[in-house]
Design a protein around this motif. Sequence first.
Motif, PDB file in Angstrom:
ATOM      1  N   VAL A   1       0.833  -1.211   0.000  1.00  0.00           N
ATOM      2  CA  VAL A   1       0.000   0.000   0.000  1.00  0.00           C
ATOM      3  C   VAL A   1       0.865   1.257   0.000  1.00  0.00           C
TER       4      VAL A   1
ATOM      5  N   LEU B   1       1.787   1.892  -3.533  1.00  0.00           N
ATOM      6  CA  LEU B   1       0.623   2.430  -4.243  1.00  0.00           C
ATOM      7  C   LEU B   1       0.477   3.921  -3.959  1.00  0.00           C
TER       8      LEU B   1
ATOM      9  N   LEU C   1      -5.268   3.092 -10.371  1.00  0.00           N
ATOM     10  CA  LEU C   1      -5.022   2.592  -9.033  1.00  0.00           C
ATOM     11  C   LEU C   1      -5.696   1.239  -8.827  1.00  0.00           C
ATOM     12  N   ASP C   2      -6.884   1.084  -9.372  1.00  0.00           N
ATOM     13  CA  ASP C   2      -7.596  -0.187  -9.295  1.00  0.00           C
ATOM     14  C   ASP C   2      -6.779  -1.290  -9.959  1.00  0.00           C
TER      15      ASP C   2
ATOM     16  N   GLU D   1      -9.079   0.686  -0.895  1.00  0.00           N
ATOM     17  CA  GLU D   1      -9.125  -0.220  -2.035  1.00  0.00           C
ATOM     18  C   GLU D   1     -10.016   0.349  -3.131  1.00  0.00           C
TER      19      GLU D   1
ATOM     20  N   SER E   1      -3.277  -1.868  -7.996  1.00  0.00           N
ATOM     21  CA  SER E   1      -3.438  -2.561  -6.722  1.00  0.00           C
ATOM     22  C   SER E   1      -3.760  -4.033  -6.954  1.00  0.00           C
TER      23      SER E   1
ATOM     24  N   THR F   1      -1.569   4.822   3.433  1.00  0.00           N
ATOM     25  CA  THR F   1      -2.266   3.687   2.853  1.00  0.00           C
ATOM     26  C   THR F   1      -3.213   4.187   1.757  1.00  0.00           C
TER      27      THR F   1
END
Length: 368
Positions: A89, A92, A220-221, A123, A224, A120
């Motif tokens: 995270v 990310l 980002l989706d 999600e 991750s 962080t």
Amino acid sequence: MLFADSETQKLLRDTARAFLRDRYPWERLYALERGEAQLSPGDLKEFAGLGWLGLVAPETAGGAGASLLDAAVAIEEFGYAGVPAPVLVANLAAYVLAAAPSPESVRHSLDLTGGARLYTVAEANRWTGDGVAAPSSEGGWLSGSLPLVPFGGAADYVIAPLSSDGAPAIALLSLEVARREPVRVLDRADYCDVRFEDVLADGVTLLAEGTRAEEMRNRLDALSTAFGLIELAGLMQRVTEMTAEYISNRVQFGQPIAKFQAARHHAADMLMQTQTARWAAFHALDRFENDPRDTAEIWLAKHWAIRASQAVFELTHLLHGGVGVGTEYPLHLLTQSVAAWAVRAGDMNEMVSRINGSLGLAGTRSSA
């Protein structure tokens, strides 16, 4: 892409494996599972000192300026070690901050890479476009919730969706004023439901708005999910190695059970499932790094990993027999995370829809 580590990646992998083997033996993983120990600020400082928290951050922001594939090597080793740590995270967050350059984002990147604060990311596949399950900013107040934020209990900031003057946005939010409710999940990643209840919108840094926010959300989706697949591959590899070692040493009818053809076939199937899932994930990440709009390979890799991880989960417990059921043997410390990562970001039918969407095709449900 080359199906081998570069010299830099080999050094990174060897360093991570030796460090994690030394710092996180089974005894400490058991303590983390039981809640008898937590990852400490000292752990975060060690990760920062080794450069793992901001591998993808630019050097001007305290990072290593590494590629996504380089970062994936470290993430895979954390999966292999079974260590629930915020390296994934954090990278990310570093990726998003680097994509929205400003003096404020650079300052946060320096805090992130130096281990001064933990960052962080909510999600992305749980984000909603209407603000019902996401914080919104209206008149300087924050109100809304973020479900299942990884490492939400320890983090100082979260990158999350925000409604800014009625338009979608992505922002960096301070968690100091948020209510956090711990949620117990299989992979022990310190999840929390985070809620903002009409609190002042202090410490909010807008990173993207409008169409740019939608684009970043999609990136980002995908990223991750790709990083999650890499960590899953590390877990599957360790499980496969543990299984091979067990059946080579477990004696039945006067010989190791690895001598029996059925056990060999199952072990070979585990190896095939693990390696195909692993290289599909690395190939998808390589395609994404070259063109962030190219996400179809990630959803294909996820679709395959759901099947592959299920097979590895079932076969390792089958070959371990009763030993694999009890918690005295550490297999479950890995297979629980295998089960958790397999269902994260959606099931096979959702992956089919995402594949079709990325290719501009009509949605079709999977028959498997």
